[in-house]
Motif scaffolding. Structure first.
Motif, short mmCIF file in Angstrom:
data_model
loop_
_atom_site.label_atom_id
_atom_site.label_comp_id
_atom_site.label_asym_id
_atom_site.label_seq_id
_atom_site.Cartn_x
_atom_site.Cartn_y
_atom_site.Cartn_z
N SER A 19 0.82 -1.22 0.00
CA SER A 19 0.00 0.00 0.00
C SER A 19 0.85 1.27 0.00
O SER A 19 0.32 2.36 0.21
N THR A 20 2.16 1.14 -0.25
CA THR A 20 3.05 2.30 -0.28
C THR A 20 2.96 2.99 -1.64
O THR A 20 3.14 2.35 -2.68
N THR A 21 2.71 4.28 -1.64
CA THR A 21 2.53 5.03 -2.88
C THR A 21 3.79 4.97 -3.74
O THR A 21 4.89 5.27 -3.28
N GLU B 153 -0.01 7.35 -7.66
CA GLU B 153 0.20 6.02 -8.22
C GLU B 153 0.33 5.01 -7.09
O GLU B 153 1.14 5.19 -6.18
N GLU B 154 -0.45 3.97 -7.14
CA GLU B 154 -0.40 2.95 -6.12
C GLU B 154 0.82 2.04 -6.32
O GLU B 154 1.47 2.07 -7.36
N SER B 155 1.12 1.26 -5.31
CA SER B 155 2.19 0.28 -5.41
C SER B 155 1.87 -0.72 -6.51
O SER B 155 0.71 -1.05 -6.76
N ASN B 156 2.91 -1.19 -7.21
CA ASN B 156 2.68 -2.18 -8.27
C ASN B 156 2.84 -3.62 -7.77
O ASN B 156 2.95 -4.56 -8.57
N GLY C 91 2.01 1.31 -11.50
CA GLY C 91 0.91 0.91 -10.66
C GLY C 91 -0.38 1.60 -11.06
O GLY C 91 -0.40 2.47 -11.94
N ASN D 106 6.68 8.44 -5.92
CA ASN D 106 5.74 8.86 -4.89
C ASN D 106 5.51 10.36 -5.02
O ASN D 106 6.34 11.18 -4.62
N GLN E 26 -4.80 6.42 -8.59
CA GLN E 26 -5.88 6.67 -7.63
C GLN E 26 -6.10 8.18 -7.53
O GLN E 26 -5.20 8.93 -7.17
N THR F 221 -7.18 11.57 -5.98
CA THR F 221 -7.32 12.11 -4.64
C THR F 221 -7.95 13.49 -4.63
O THR F 221 -8.55 13.89 -3.64
#
Length: 247
Positions: free
Chosen positions: A30-32, A202-205, A69, A102, A72, A74
């Motif tokens: 869940s790390t950006t 961008e979410e973690s891949n 990734g 990130n 999302q 925001t």
């Protein structure tokens, strides 16, 4: 007999290393902007006084998965995501340059644009300083603009442009802090083709299902290698018993 011991012993050791890598990926699911790590191993002959009839298992490469990734939305002004390939350049505490995906940015109490990890975001001409009492917007080309917070905000000032780069993936190396650097320690040039998406992260891949399956597979590999060591020990004991009987 010792050939089996060499292979099983080193294989079990590096299987534990692989499990640590998988655990690291799962911890950052869940790390950006996180890029999943990967390991590869190969067999290397053991050279000595005799012929190289023994082999070790060693690390071949430790790389990263550069697949983008998911995006999302925001809606936050200081959230940006790199569209496609590319990186955001940041300045480390020692003055060296590193790269991240990130894009969760913030403004320090001193008015410096930085990442949520506290690293200063680099601009085309240096660190980006922001004026107080303004609303910050970031364009698709990395342009950082400020709008005064007044009843009638009618003045837009460009205060800098985020340095966006896109060095070859084989020239990058991932550090223990999760940031990427050039292998030669240099700085990548600005690439005008790199674009940002504002109000997005961008979410973690990391593929959680894949990593969990990989963890199960590694656990089975480790068990197999330990059983091979047990078999080697049992075979050695049986061989010793046979020799004693003959004597």
């Amino acid at each position: 007999m010792d050939r089996l011991i060499y292979t099983s012993m080193t294989g079990a050791n590096h299987t534990l290393n692989q499990k640590a890598t998988v655990a690291q990926n799962l911890a950052n699911a869940s790390t950006t902007g996180y890029r999943a790590e990967s390991n590869a191993f190969r067999a290397v002959p053991v050279y000595g006084d005799g012929l190289p009839t023994r082999a070790f298992v060693v690390d071949s490469t430790t790389g990263a998965d550069f697949t983008p990734g998911a995006m999302q939305t925001t809606g936050r002004d200081l959230d940006v995501a790199v569209r496609g390939s590319g990186w955001i350049a940041i300045q480390l505490d020692d003055g060296k340059e590193a790269y991240t995906r990130n894009g969760s940015l913030q403004v320090s109490p001193n008015g410096i644009l930085q990442t949520n990890g506290g690293h200063k975001v680099k601009g085309d001409t240096g660190i980006i300083s922001l004026p107080p009492d303004t609303r910050i917007t970031i364009g698709i080309d990395g342009t950082v603009s400020s709008v005064p917070i007044t009843p009638q905000p009618n003045t837009v000032a460009q205060v800098g442009r985020i340095k966006l780069v896109n060095p070859p993936e084989d020239k990058l190396v991932k550090g223990t802090d999760g940031l990427f650097r050039l292998k030669d320690g240099g700085e990548a040039p600005v690439d005008a083709r790199v674009k940002l998406v504002d109000g997005t992260l961008e979410e973690s891949n990391v593929n959680v299902v894949h990593e969990m399956v990989n963890m199960i597979d590694l656990a089975r590999q480790f068990d197999m290698q330990m059983k091979m060591l047990d078999n080697a020990q049992n075979n050695a004991q049986k061989a010793s018993e046979i020799m004693l009987v003959r004597v």
